[in-house]
Scaffold this active site. Structure first.
Site, PDB file in Angstrom:
ATOM      1  CG  HIS A   1      13.935  42.200  20.641  1.00  0.00           C
ATOM      2  ND1 HIS A   1      14.229  43.539  20.766  1.00  0.00           N
ATOM      3  CD2 HIS A   1      13.584  42.009  19.347  1.00  0.00           C
ATOM      4  CE1 HIS A   1      14.058  44.141  19.597  1.00  0.00           C
ATOM      5  NE2 HIS A   1      13.670  43.238  18.713  1.00  0.00           N
TER       6      HIS A   1
ATOM      7  CB  SER B   1      28.709  24.425  44.707  1.00  0.00           C
ATOM      8  OG  SER B   1      28.347  24.756  46.040  1.00  0.00           O
TER       9      SER B   1
ATOM     10  CE  LYS C   1      25.023  26.061  41.120  1.00  0.00           C
ATOM     11  NZ  LYS C   1      25.024  27.307  41.836  1.00  0.00           N
TER      12      LYS C   1
END
Ligand code: ARG
Length: 445
Positions: free
Chosen positions: A144, A265, A271
């Site tokens: 989960h 980026s 990034k």
């Protein structure tokens, strides 16, 4: 033919990819015709020679494609007739494009399945190498998406080795049903000419000869099945990609992805974006869609060949292209990514990963499972309220939950103790994992 129909019905724009298979199939067919005295030796020699030369023209990209010639089968046959006249006109004896196209696709799928199998094997090896590189690293296993129990990183990697092993099993099963020869089924009913279907099948490396000419003319099960096999691979790759995208986030920090397979980026200098993994996840959608396309295409078709079947090739080719491209990129990413044990270890005492091992210790001492579950739950509640892991509970706190909880249970606490406590086959016990790694090394040698 109206031009609009010529444009509407052509398949040369996509089936030109079958030219090598078409030429191979035609040479085998001609060789069989020659053995059966439907062609003489000089005619066969001329046909073989010219077909091989046409292949080299196609290799060089020098054959102009014309939509009036519809497909690759007609282009090659017309080129042969242009060179040999009446001898060229004999090639199509005891053959129809219906059995011809099925033969070509089966040869193409067979080669492509072999390529996919090789790529899956490389990917398995990459995960297996990681088991050595990351030996002794413990990671949380999740259910989960919540921290569940500690496992060895190698156990995690072997989970993927198993999934790709099942994929390879499906490739092999599928290949058996692909490798059946349709040639000689002719249009739908077979032929009155004295052909030898076993001989052409043998020349083309098919294991069996398809037994019913009506079925031959209509069967595309093998295309659907191979696309299903590819879909399952795409699903596995997509789940893996999603996981590694998460693991490479600042929030997780478990994994550093190789920069050669990431992008930056233009506006945010810091990034490092996991585009390859995102596209792997995204491209699975096309493969799933292609499976649906093929299933709907075949639904409700009466026997036998119907022109609808021409629409089988774009989704089939696209599925192979997409999955092959994803597999080619997955392997170097798996090889070059770096697990970050310092980050992982620093947080291993979070999430009470050892709670289940503690519960099992109490069960081994004779406590009923439900009671042990309840008692450990109470300990976790105390530990949570103080913001400490289970192994920092005081003796007094342990005893307060159950009189039998003395200091001796501490040996099972902590993730290292939990890992060693596993004994069942298939668990993350370090010795069992090592045995699995050795077994896989032998299997993939
Ligand atoms: N271009 C066709 C296809 O891909 C070839 C078979 C055509 N057969 C026929 N009887 N018209 O299915």
């Amino acid at each position: 033919m109206d031009d609009r129909l010529a444009r509407f019905s052509e398949s040369i724009s996509f089936d030109h990819r079958l030219y090598k298979q078409d030429i191979r199939g035609s040479i085998a067919h001609a060789q069989m015709l020659c053995r059966q005295k439907l062609l003489n030796q000089a005619e066969f020699d001329a046909i073989q020679r010219e077909l091989l030369d046409i292949e080299s023209v196609l290799d060089r990209g020098e054959m102009p494609f014309k939509i009036e010639l519809e497909d690759i089968h007609m282009h090659i046959e017309q080129a042969l007739i242009d060179r040999l006249g009446d001898v060229g006109r004999k090639l199509h004896t005891a053959r129809s494009r219906n059995d011809q196209v099925s033969t070509d696709i089966r040869l193409w799928v067979r080669d492509s399945l072999d390529q996919v199998d090789g790529l899956l094997k490389n990917l398995q090896r990459a995960f297996l190498k990681r088991c050595i590189v990351d030996a002794n690293v413990i990671v949380p296993a999740y259910t989960h998406m919540q921290r569940a129990q500690p496992v060895l990183a190698a156990h995690y990697w072997l989970a993927y080795v198993e999934k790709f092993a099942r994929d390879r099993g499906r490739v092999a099963d599928c290949r058996r049903r692909v490798n059946v020869c349709p040639l000689g089924g002719a249009a739908v009913a077979g032929t009155s000419l004295p052909i030898d279907r076993s001989y052409s099948a043998e020349l083309l490396g098919f294991d069996e000869v398809a037994a019913n000419s009506i079925d031959i003319s209509s069967d595309r099960d093998f295309a659907v099945e191979s696309v299903f096999v590819l879909t399952m691979i795409a699903e596995h790759l997509s789940g893996w990609a999603e996981e590694w995208i998460l693991w490479s986030t600042t929030e997780f920090g478990f994994l550093k992805l190789p920069h050669a397979f990431c992008t930056g980026s233009s506006i945010m200098p810091q990034k490092v974006n996991p585009d390859t993994l995102e596209l792997t996840r995204g491209k699975s959608a096309r493969v799933i869609g292609n499976l649906q396309t093929l299933l709907v295409l075949l639904k409700g078709l009466p026997l036998a060949y119907n022109r609808d079947l021409q629409e089988d090739k774009p989704p089939l080719f696209d599925s192979f292209d997409t999955v092959i491209a994803c597999l080619e990129l997955a392997t170097p990413i798996v090889e070059q990514a770096e697990l970050q044990p310092a980050v992982i270890n620093a947080r291993l005492d979070q999430g009470y990963l050892d709670a289940t091992a503690l519960m099992e210790t109490l069960i081994a001492r004779g406590m009923p499972q439900r009671t042990a579950h309840h008692k450990v739950g109470a300990l976790v509640a105390i530990a949570k309220s103080r913001g400490v892991p289970l192994n920092e509970l005081t003796d007094a706190e342990l005893i307060s939950v159950d009189a039998t909880l003395d200091a001796s249970i501490r040996s099972t606490l902590g993730v290292a103790g939990a890992i060693k406590s596993y004994v069942s086959f298939g668990s993350s016990n370090p010795e069992l994992v090592e045995t699995q790694v050795e077994n896989w090394n032998k299997r993939l040698a």
